[in-house]
Design a protein around this motif. Sequence first.
Motif, PDB file in Angstrom:
ATOM      1  N   ALA A  18       0.827  -1.201   0.000  1.00 57.76           N
ATOM      2  CA  ALA A  18       0.000   0.000   0.000  1.00 57.76           C
ATOM      3  C   ALA A  18       0.866   1.257   0.000  1.00 57.76           C
ATOM      4  O   ALA A  18       0.543   2.245  -0.679  1.00 57.76           O
ATOM      5  CB  ALA A  18      -0.920  -0.002   1.214  1.00 57.76           C
ATOM      6  N   ALA A  19       1.972   1.217   0.744  1.00 60.30           N
ATOM      7  CA  ALA A  19       2.867   2.375   0.783  1.00 60.30           C
ATOM      8  C   ALA A  19       3.467   2.642  -0.593  1.00 60.30           C
ATOM      9  O   ALA A  19       3.590   3.805  -1.021  1.00 60.30           O
ATOM     10  CB  ALA A  19       3.974   2.145   1.813  1.00 60.30           C
ATOM     11  N   LEU A  20       3.847   1.577  -1.305  1.00 54.79           N
ATOM     12  CA  LEU A  20       4.417   1.750  -2.644  1.00 54.79           C
ATOM     13  C   LEU A  20       3.376   2.318  -3.610  1.00 54.79           C
ATOM     14  O   LEU A  20       3.685   3.201  -4.417  1.00 54.79           O
ATOM     15  CB  LEU A  20       4.941   0.408  -3.158  1.00 54.79           C
ATOM     16  CG  LEU A  20       6.177  -0.149  -2.436  1.00 54.79           C
ATOM     17  CD1 LEU A  20       6.524  -1.538  -2.957  1.00 54.79           C
ATOM     18  CD2 LEU A  20       7.369   0.788  -2.610  1.00 54.79           C
ATOM     19  N   GLY A  57      -7.128   8.302  -3.867  1.00 56.42           N
ATOM     20  CA  GLY A  57      -6.475   6.995  -3.926  1.00 56.42           C
ATOM     21  C   GLY A  57      -5.208   6.982  -3.094  1.00 56.42           C
ATOM     22  O   GLY A  57      -4.949   6.032  -2.341  1.00 56.42           O
ATOM     23  N   TYR A  58      -4.399   8.040  -3.237  1.00 51.18           N
ATOM     24  CA  TYR A  58      -3.203   8.158  -2.399  1.00 51.18           C
ATOM     25  C   TYR A  58      -3.583   8.132  -0.929  1.00 51.18           C
ATOM     26  O   TYR A  58      -2.964   7.415  -0.119  1.00 51.18           O
ATOM     27  CB  TYR A  58      -2.465   9.466  -2.714  1.00 51.18           C
ATOM     28  CG  TYR A  58      -1.614   9.933  -1.561  1.00 51.18           C
ATOM     29  CD1 TYR A  58      -0.385   9.346  -1.288  1.00 51.18           C
ATOM     30  CD2 TYR A  58      -2.077  10.932  -0.699  1.00 51.18           C
ATOM     31  CE1 TYR A  58       0.368   9.749  -0.197  1.00 51.18           C
ATOM     32  CE2 TYR A  58      -1.328  11.344   0.384  1.00 51.18           C
ATOM     33  CZ  TYR A  58      -0.107  10.742   0.633  1.00 51.18           C
ATOM     34  OH  TYR A  58       0.634  11.127   1.725  1.00 51.18           O
ATOM     35  N   ALA A  59      -4.607   8.899  -0.552  1.00 50.31           N
ATOM     36  CA  ALA A  59      -5.014   8.973   0.852  1.00 50.31           C
ATOM     37  C   ALA A  59      -5.448   7.602   1.367  1.00 50.31           C
ATOM     38  O   ALA A  59      -5.114   7.221   2.503  1.00 50.31           O
ATOM     39  CB  ALA A  59      -6.149   9.985   1.005  1.00 50.31           C
ATOM     40  N   ALA A  60      -6.186   6.848   0.560  1.00 47.73           N
ATOM     41  CA  ALA A  60      -6.668   5.534   0.990  1.00 47.73           C
ATOM     42  C   ALA A  60      -5.513   4.566   1.216  1.00 47.73           C
ATOM     43  O   ALA A  60      -5.437   3.896   2.259  1.00 47.73           O
ATOM     44  CB  ALA A  60      -7.644   4.976  -0.047  1.00 47.73           C
ATOM     45  N   PHE A  61      -4.583   4.483   0.273  1.00 50.16           N
ATOM     46  CA  PHE A  61      -3.461   3.553   0.415  1.00 50.16           C
ATOM     47  C   PHE A  61      -2.500   4.005   1.514  1.00 50.16           C
ATOM     48  O   PHE A  61      -1.940   3.171   2.235  1.00 50.16           O
ATOM     49  CB  PHE A  61      -2.736   3.396  -0.917  1.00 50.16           C
ATOM     50  CG  PHE A  61      -3.458   2.520  -1.894  1.00 50.16           C
ATOM     51  CD1 PHE A  61      -3.448   1.141  -1.751  1.00 50.16           C
ATOM     52  CD2 PHE A  61      -4.166   3.071  -2.960  1.00 50.16           C
ATOM     53  CE1 PHE A  61      -4.133   0.323  -2.650  1.00 50.16           C
ATOM     54  CE2 PHE A  61      -4.844   2.267  -3.859  1.00 50.16           C
ATOM     55  CZ  PHE A  61      -4.827   0.888  -3.709  1.00 50.16           C
ATOM     56  N   GLU A  62      -2.319   5.305   1.648  1.00 48.82           N
ATOM     57  CA  GLU A  62      -1.468   5.813   2.722  1.00 48.82           C
ATOM     58  C   GLU A  62      -2.075   5.444   4.083  1.00 48.82           C
ATOM     59  O   GLU A  62      -1.352   5.105   5.030  1.00 48.82           O
ATOM     60  CB  GLU A  62      -1.310   7.327   2.611  1.00 48.82           C
ATOM     61  CG  GLU A  62      -0.289   7.920   3.569  1.00 48.82           C
ATOM     62  CD  GLU A  62       1.135   7.539   3.219  1.00 48.82           C
ATOM     63  OE1 GLU A  62       1.930   7.336   4.162  1.00 48.82           O
ATOM     64  OE2 GLU A  62       1.465   7.433   2.019  1.00 48.82           O
TER      65      GLU A  62
END
Length: 293
Positions: free
Chosen positions: A113-115, A137-142
């Motif tokens: 998820a970080a990658l 999307g960035y916020a969700a995976f972060e």
Amino acid sequence: MRTSNPIFSRWGATRGAGPAGAHRREPLGATVGASPTGDYRTNPYASPADANLYASPADTGLRAGSTAVTMDDVIVRTATTLGTVALTAVLSWLLLPVDEANIGRSYGLAVGAALVAFVLSMVQSFRRTPSPALILGYAAFEGVFLGVFSSTVSTYIAPGVVVQAVLGTFAVSAGVLIAYRMRWIRVTRRFAGFVAAAATGFLLLLVADSLFSAFGAGNGLGFHSGGLGLAFGVIGILLGAAFLALDLKQVEDAVAYGAPRQEAWLAAFGLTLTLVWIYLEVLRVLSIFNNDN
């Protein structure tokens, strides 16, 4: 710079009281009262083809039919982005346990998820216009990464430290907001250049530390414990605070110069990146402090 939010309601009160999108553009170095405003000779949000058209005080960077960004737009988008981070962090904490039987799978998902979050953030950073889908999307995976990482730290290194880190992040953010509002922090080109140079050095040290750790140096450069680790973490927090001041300046300029409404998503993206940075550095410092004591 009108907003219904009481925290921001007095921001830019010395600027013109015209309608949204008709904010006064001051020349470079001009002042209003005791606060410097206007760092640009032309509107920074104007298209290159129209740059020479922005010569009067009421000129803005808006195209026909578009709407100027407001402080409320920034607050709503930032709350949405941070809310996404918080929601996925809580869900990953609850649904991806870090006990001995599941820690490998959970941590593997967190690293993945970080990658993904890093790739999405890079794609957005190189885009000329904001993409809400990329930012959320960035916020969700972060959030997935932060949830598993925070759970691991709380379980194996320093129980209860996550709540302290969240409160510490709020404290740092409030301090920067007050200092910026009172003009104790003056965000200038020199300030931005210094922060960029310091952040570059900081990131290079992080990369070097990771390489030393990966190739057999054990504790790397020593940034994970002891006095050196605490000092490095404090520097990281100070850099995060400086980036937050730059973000606040970006928001102020976007509203004051009548930027298009979509700029609110870029502001939310920048604020989220910075607050995540601050949280991780506060978590680092508190973990080292609690572990050494």
